[in-house]
Each structure stands twice: as C-alpha cells, then as structure tokens.
Design a protein around this motif. Structure first.
Motif, short mmCIF file in Angstrom:
data_model
loop_
_atom_site.label_atom_id
_atom_site.label_comp_id
_atom_site.label_asym_id
_atom_site.label_seq_id
_atom_site.Cartn_x
_atom_site.Cartn_y
_atom_site.Cartn_z
N ILE A 363 33.28 36.70 45.91
CA ILE A 363 32.54 36.63 44.65
C ILE A 363 33.17 37.53 43.59
N GLN A 364 33.74 38.66 44.00
CA GLN A 364 34.42 39.52 43.04
C GLN A 364 35.65 38.82 42.45
N GLN A 365 36.41 38.15 43.32
CA GLN A 365 37.60 37.46 42.84
C GLN A 365 37.23 36.28 41.94
N GLN A 366 36.15 35.58 42.31
CA GLN A 366 35.69 34.45 41.48
C GLN A 366 35.27 34.93 40.09
N ILE A 367 34.57 36.06 40.03
CA ILE A 367 34.15 36.60 38.73
C ILE A 367 35.37 36.96 37.89
N LYS A 368 36.35 37.60 38.51
CA LYS A 368 37.56 38.00 37.79
C LYS A 368 38.31 36.77 37.27
N ASN A 369 38.41 35.74 38.11
CA ASN A 369 39.14 34.53 37.71
C ASN A 369 38.43 33.81 36.57
N LEU A 370 37.12 33.65 36.68
CA LEU A 370 36.37 32.94 35.65
C LEU A 370 36.34 33.71 34.34
N ALA A 371 36.28 35.06 34.43
CA ALA A 371 36.28 35.87 33.21
C ALA A 371 37.62 35.77 32.48
N SER A 372 38.72 35.85 33.23
CA SER A 372 40.05 35.75 32.60
C SER A 372 40.32 34.33 32.11
N ALA A 373 39.68 33.33 32.75
CA ALA A 373 39.83 31.95 32.27
C ALA A 373 39.13 31.79 30.93
N TYR A 374 38.04 32.52 30.75
CA TYR A 374 37.33 32.46 29.46
C TYR A 374 38.12 33.18 28.37
N ASP A 375 38.66 34.36 28.72
CA ASP A 375 39.48 35.14 27.79
C ASP A 375 40.52 35.87 28.63
N GLU A 376 41.80 35.53 28.43
CA GLU A 376 42.86 36.09 29.28
C GLU A 376 42.97 37.60 29.16
N ARG A 377 42.36 38.18 28.13
CA ARG A 377 42.40 39.64 27.98
C ARG A 377 41.39 40.35 28.87
N TYR A 378 40.39 39.58 29.35
CA TYR A 378 39.32 40.19 30.17
C TYR A 378 39.84 40.62 31.54
N LEU A 379 39.65 41.88 31.87
CA LEU A 379 39.98 42.41 33.19
C LEU A 379 38.71 43.09 33.74
N CYS A 380 38.18 42.54 34.79
CA CYS A 380 36.92 43.05 35.35
C CYS A 380 37.18 44.18 36.33
N VAL A 381 36.49 45.28 36.13
CA VAL A 381 36.53 46.42 37.06
C VAL A 381 35.13 46.52 37.67
N ILE A 382 35.02 46.10 38.94
CA ILE A 382 33.71 45.89 39.56
C ILE A 382 33.42 46.93 40.64
N THR A 383 32.22 47.50 40.56
CA THR A 383 31.70 48.36 41.63
C THR A 383 30.59 47.59 42.35
N LEU A 384 30.80 47.36 43.64
CA LEU A 384 29.86 46.54 44.41
C LEU A 384 28.68 47.38 44.91
N GLU A 385 27.46 46.82 44.80
CA GLU A 385 26.25 47.50 45.27
C GLU A 385 25.35 46.51 46.00
N HIS A 386 24.46 47.06 46.85
CA HIS A 386 23.44 46.25 47.49
C HIS A 386 22.06 46.73 47.03
N GLY A 387 21.12 45.80 46.94
CA GLY A 387 19.78 46.15 46.48
C GLY A 387 18.95 46.80 47.56
N PHE A 388 17.79 47.34 47.16
CA PHE A 388 16.89 48.03 48.08
C PHE A 388 15.58 47.24 48.27
N ILE A 389 15.58 45.99 47.87
CA ILE A 389 14.35 45.19 47.94
C ILE A 389 14.34 44.34 49.20
N CYS A 390 13.15 44.18 49.77
CA CYS A 390 12.97 43.34 50.95
C CYS A 390 12.24 42.07 50.50
N ASN A 391 12.87 40.90 50.68
CA ASN A 391 12.31 39.65 50.20
C ASN A 391 11.39 38.96 51.20
#
Length: 392
Positions: A363-391
């Motif tokens: 999902i991180q790679q997909q976000i980076k690819n889609l963002a750069s496809a929208y604007d080639e200047r976009y470079l995503c720097v992502i910090t991954l987190e998990h939520g604390f909610i129980c569904n």
C-alpha cells in the motif's frame, strides 16, 4: 424484585457513572448473593443430613462456595472504591477486575471438580436414590439461582461491572449443575437408566467454558485492550464537535476500572489560530469531556495548514488515494516541503492491525506510485502506524 431492591438500597441509582453509586450497586449484589447462598446452604445441609442424601449435602457446600464468591466480590467492590493515593494516583478500580478473576477461577474449579466426579460415576456407576423431597428442594434451589443470575446480570450490565457478570455466570453454572442432577434423578426413576455421569460431563464442559470466558473478559482490560468502537466514536465525535477542531487521530484509552478512564488524543487545529486561542480551546474540551463523560482526557494539539491552496490540494489528493486503496486506512500529520525539483509530502499512514508486512509495503508503494502519477514532483515520505481501536 430487582428494581425494588435497587430503588430501596441504592441512592441516586440512575447515576451509574458515579463511583459511589457503583459501589452501592456492588454492595447490594454481594449482600443479596451472600444471603441467598447461605440460606440455600443451611437448608440443604439440614435436609441432606436428615434424609441421608450425599448429593444434597454436596450441593450445600457448593452454595457455601458461592457465598464465598459473593464475599470476594464484596471485598473487590469495596477496595475498588478506595480513592486515589500517592502510590496509586489513578485509583484502585482494577481491584474489581482482580476479584472477578478470582471468581472465574472458582467457576473453573467447580467445572473441573464436576468433570472429575462425572468420570468417576461413569467408571463406577452407583444407583441414584430418588426422593420427592430431594427433587423439590433442588427445583426451589434452581429457581432461586436463576433469579440470582438474572439479578447480577442486570446490575452488571447497568454499571458495566465485570465482577457482577462473572457472578451471574457462576449462578447460571450452578443452575446447569443442579438441573442436571434433577434430570438424572427423574430419568433414573422412570426409565431405570443411570445417566448421572454423562450428564455431569456435559454440564462440566459448559461450566468450564463459562469460567474460561469470564477469565478472558477479565484479563483483557488488565492486559490493556483496544478501545471499543463505541468509546472511540463517543470521544472522537465529542472532540471534533467543537468549533476550531478540524479532526482528530491517535486516540488511546486506558482503563483503571469501569469508572476510572484516562485517554489521550491528537486534535487538529488551524495553523493560523493563535497559540493562546488553541490552548484555551483544548483546555475547554478536556474539562467538558471530564464533566460530561467522566473521562480524564489529555489532548495533543496538531496545527494543520488551511490557507495554502497547494498544500490543501495535495493533502486532499493523498487522502483520496488512500481511501480508494483501503477505506479503513487514513492519513494524518500531513506536511508539505516544496524544494526546487520535487515536493516532499510527509505524513503518517494509519492501516488496520491485520495487515501483513507484505500488505504494508504494497500500500505504501501504491500510494507513492499514484501520487507521482498525479504530479511527478510528488515524493511521499510515509510513516506507518496501526490504530488502537477494536472493531469487534
């Protein structure tokens, strides 16, 4: 009967979030349990001795152990109501979980004892003596135990008490045990088939499952369980309902007992709001959540760009991409760094706990690819987190 007892002995019974009211509920449930089980125990012990019935005498001691469970519940509720002190600044509410855990072990002990006795009866069957007085006593005992189980379950749901729910499960376990005794007596009397041991196996399994579930439900808050969806929605909607707060994230809830809750949350505010205004707003929200919901809330303030159209547009694009990839994922702490030939989009990505490492990378790679496809200047720097909610 339950409503009558509550109205008679619990002052301000409708204010279930008040610690003193919760203690009164707990004391009432414990005293009723002690009185009922002691009366049942004495009655069965006397009649069991008179008619020479081992099963009635054994059931008498079982009721005596239930009275002990009620005493443990009483002690747990009283200790949980003690105010905070220097050694325990968040109060003593978790004593209620500990007392419920003790009750769970008592239920498990009854289940194991019943299972062992049932195996012994199967291997060494004995003729079951039938007596109408015996059956009548056991039926009355069942009715009292059914009422006691409903009584504790009703009060336990009303004040969200783990120990009362555990005591209720214990009472219904006794109903199963005594009902099995009555059923085996009647079947043996009118069919001549002795199924006492096999019935005991079935009942002991139900009792063991009940004890395991009580222990599991009690251990979860002690270990630190995820915030429930109901509590999550309550706090986030409350916080985001104030003018000046754009959104929220990273809600963490700590339980120090059913009536002692602490929470932390990140609240997003416009970056053009003055520090004094933002601080006053945050203080106001914290005070009102404590007053209205009895939750000690600590809010971390996150400034969000609201005026720069390029930043707002970039954030909207990334949010849309993430939602299209997974509706349960989200972003926060979005920052925008415009350099000469590229634009760094820095943000935290929140994904569900069930994600595998491969899914996280994908999902991180997909976000980076889609963002750069929208604007080639976009470079995503992502910090991954998990939520604390129980569904669940």
């Amino acid at each position: 009967m339950t409503s009558l007892l509550v109205k008679k002995f619990v002052k301000n019974y409708e204010m279930t979030s008040d610690s003193k009211v919760r203690t009164s509920y707990g004391v009432l449930a414990s005293i009723v349990g002690i009185v009922c089980n002691v009366i049942l125990s004495i009655t069965k012990l006397i009649i069991g001795t008179i008619i020479g019935s081992i099963s009635v005498t054994a059931d008498a001691f079982n009721n005596l152990s239930d009275a002990a469970s009620s005493i443990i519940s009483f002690i747990g509720v009283k200790m949980a109501s003690r105010p905070a002190d220097k050694e325990h600044p968040f109060g003593h509410g978790r004593y209620e979980y500990i007392s419920a855990l003790v009750v769970a072990f008592l239920v498990l002990q009854v289940g194991f004892t019943c299972f062992k006795s049932a195996i012994d009866k199967i291997l060494h069957p004995q003729e079951v003596a039938f007596n109408y007085t015996l059956v009548g006593i056991l039926v009355i005992s069942i009715l009292i135990k059914v009422w006691l189980g409903i009584f504790n379950r009703t009060l336990g749901k009303r004040i969200n008490s783990t120990v009362m729910k555990a005591t209720s499960a214990d009472a219904f376990g006794d109903v199963l045990v005594t009902s099995a005794t009555v059923a085996s007596l009647l079947i043996s009397r009118y069919s001549g088939i002795n199924i006492d041991g096999y019935m005991g196996i079935v009942v002991s399994v139900f009792v063991l499952i009940a004890g395991f579930n009580i222990a599991k439900d009690t251990l979860e808050p002690l270990l630190g369980e995820a915030v429930s969806k109901e509590t999550y929605d309550l706090i986030t909607k409350k916080v985001e309902g104030y003018e000046g707060i754009i959104g929220s994230h990273d809600l963490i809830v700590h339980s120090y007992g059913p009536s002692h809750t602490m929470a932390t949350i990140h609240a997003e505010v416009p970056n053009d709001m003055s520090f004094e205004e933002a601080h006053e707003l945050i203080d106001h929200v914290e005070r009102e959540v404590l007053r209205d919901e009895n939750i000690f809330l600590v809010i971390h303030m996150d400034p969000v760009e609201v005026n720069d159209e390029e930043v707002v547009k970039a954030r909207r694009i990334i949010s849309k991409i993430v939602k299209e990839l997974d509706d349960e994922a989200s972003i926060h702490d979005f920052r925008f760094a415009n350099e000469d030939e590229r634009i760094n989009l820095i943000f935290d990505l929140l994904v569900p706990h069930q994600y595998s490492e491969e899914q996280e990378k994908r999902i991180q790679q997909q976000i980076k690819n889609l963002a750069s496809a929208y604007d080639e200047r976009y470079l995503c720097v992502i910090t991954l987190e998990h939520g604390f909610i129980c569904n669940k």
